[in-house]
Design a protein around this motif. Structure first.
Motif, short mmCIF file in Angstrom:
data_model
loop_
_atom_site.label_atom_id
_atom_site.label_comp_id
_atom_site.label_asym_id
_atom_site.label_seq_id
_atom_site.Cartn_x
_atom_site.Cartn_y
_atom_site.Cartn_z
N ARG A 63 26.07 8.35 -20.87
CA ARG A 63 27.45 8.82 -20.99
C ARG A 63 28.14 8.21 -22.20
N ALA A 64 27.82 6.95 -22.50
CA ALA A 64 28.41 6.32 -23.68
C ALA A 64 27.95 6.99 -24.96
N ASN A 65 26.78 7.62 -24.92
CA ASN A 65 26.23 8.30 -26.09
C ASN A 65 26.35 9.82 -25.99
N HIS A 66 27.19 10.29 -25.07
CA HIS A 66 27.46 11.72 -24.90
C HIS A 66 26.19 12.51 -24.60
N LEU A 67 25.35 11.93 -23.75
CA LEU A 67 24.15 12.59 -23.29
C LEU A 67 24.23 12.78 -21.78
N LYS A 68 23.50 13.75 -21.27
CA LYS A 68 23.40 13.90 -19.83
C LYS A 68 22.45 12.84 -19.30
N PRO A 69 22.85 12.13 -18.24
CA PRO A 69 21.96 11.10 -17.69
C PRO A 69 20.59 11.64 -17.31
N SER A 70 20.54 12.85 -16.78
CA SER A 70 19.25 13.42 -16.39
C SER A 70 18.36 13.63 -17.61
N GLU A 111 22.68 -4.74 -11.81
CA GLU A 111 22.70 -3.29 -11.65
C GLU A 111 21.29 -2.73 -11.73
N SER A 112 21.12 -1.51 -11.26
CA SER A 112 19.80 -0.89 -11.28
C SER A 112 19.57 -0.19 -12.61
N ALA A 113 18.30 0.06 -12.91
CA ALA A 113 17.96 0.79 -14.13
C ALA A 113 18.58 2.19 -14.11
N ASN A 114 18.62 2.79 -12.93
CA ASN A 114 19.19 4.13 -12.79
C ASN A 114 20.65 4.16 -13.23
N TYR A 115 21.43 3.18 -12.78
CA TYR A 115 22.84 3.14 -13.14
C TYR A 115 23.03 2.77 -14.62
N TYR A 116 22.17 1.90 -15.11
CA TYR A 116 22.27 1.53 -16.53
C TYR A 116 21.98 2.73 -17.42
N ILE A 117 20.97 3.52 -17.05
CA ILE A 117 20.66 4.73 -17.81
C ILE A 117 21.83 5.69 -17.79
N ARG A 118 22.48 5.81 -16.65
CA ARG A 118 23.65 6.69 -16.56
C ARG A 118 24.76 6.22 -17.50
N ARG A 119 25.05 4.94 -17.48
CA ARG A 119 26.12 4.42 -18.34
C ARG A 119 25.76 4.59 -19.81
N LEU A 120 24.49 4.31 -20.13
CA LEU A 120 24.03 4.40 -21.51
C LEU A 120 24.11 5.85 -22.01
#
Length: 213
Positions: free
Chosen positions: A33-40, A22-31
């Motif tokens: 959301r799992a921590n209740h943060l906005k990916p941006s 997977e890409s870093a972009n998608y990993y950051i998104r998953r990470l």
């Protein structure tokens, strides 16, 4: 009294294993959301000023993810594109397996960066895992003239961006909404290019078409 400031980056409460390929972009998104943060928010936090919308340092991402940089380097498809300490490139095949199939290399790389695992791609296209790595890490195979591998702002993505423009959103707001609420892999520079050049050129051509000669 200890006057030292605490480190800027610290591990997040919820840790996620990166998926191979997977890409870093998608990993950051998953990470995020799992921590209740906005990916941006997490993406910009990892990048920091002045390159808020660029690529985070691998070491920074590893710290907040709670994994070693080596583990992320092995898993993330675009790890070599992330900034940070110079690291030796992975061992790749001596011969280019895509000599006559450059389109296949681009397709494999796009699917990998969107989250498809390397083992799945290898089986799907009858390739070795090393061949998939080769496609991901050889820039002239997978990089378009406009920049790094991302979804071009065309088709459904262009329609989505146009709807945001009609709502008076600027480039940064469009990038933020795409990052937080959609799964397109698109850079901020690609959005800016679309708004400044592609869209304006298209509008100009349409004006010429409807203007009486």
């Amino acid at each position: 009294m200890n006057s030292e400031l605490p480190p800027r980056f610290a591990p997040l409460p919820v840790r996620l294993r990166p998926c191979l390929g997977e890409s870093a972009n998608y990993y950051i998104r998953r990470l995020a959301r799992a921590n209740h943060l906005k990916p941006s928010f997490l993406h910009c936090y990892l990048c920091g000023p002045p390159q808020w919308f660029g690529k985070p340092l691998l070491e920074n991402l590893a710290t907040v993810a709670g994994h070693s940089p080596e583990a992320l380097e092995r898993a993330l498809a675009d790890a070599n594109a992330l900034g940070g300490t110079n690291r030796p490139r992975r061992r790749l095949p001596r011969k280019n397996p895509f000599t006559r199939h450059q389109g296949l290399a681009q397709r494999v790389a796009q699917e990998a960066l969107k989250g498809t695992q390397i083992r799945t791609l290898a089986k799907r296209y009858n390739l070795r895992s090393w061949d998939v790595r080769f496609a991901l890490e050889t820039p002239h195979l997978t990089t378009a003239e406009t920049g790094p591998l991302t979804d071009p702002v065309t088709g459904e993505l262009a329609d989505l961006v146009e709807s945001m423009i009609s709502r008076k959103l600027n480039g940064r707001q469009i990038w933020t909404e795409l990052m937080d609420h959609h799964d397109y892999l698109v850079t901020y520079d690609s959005i800016r290019h679309y708004i400044r050049y592609t869209r304006s050129r298209t509008s100009h051509c349409q004006d010429l078409w409807i203007t009486p000669g």
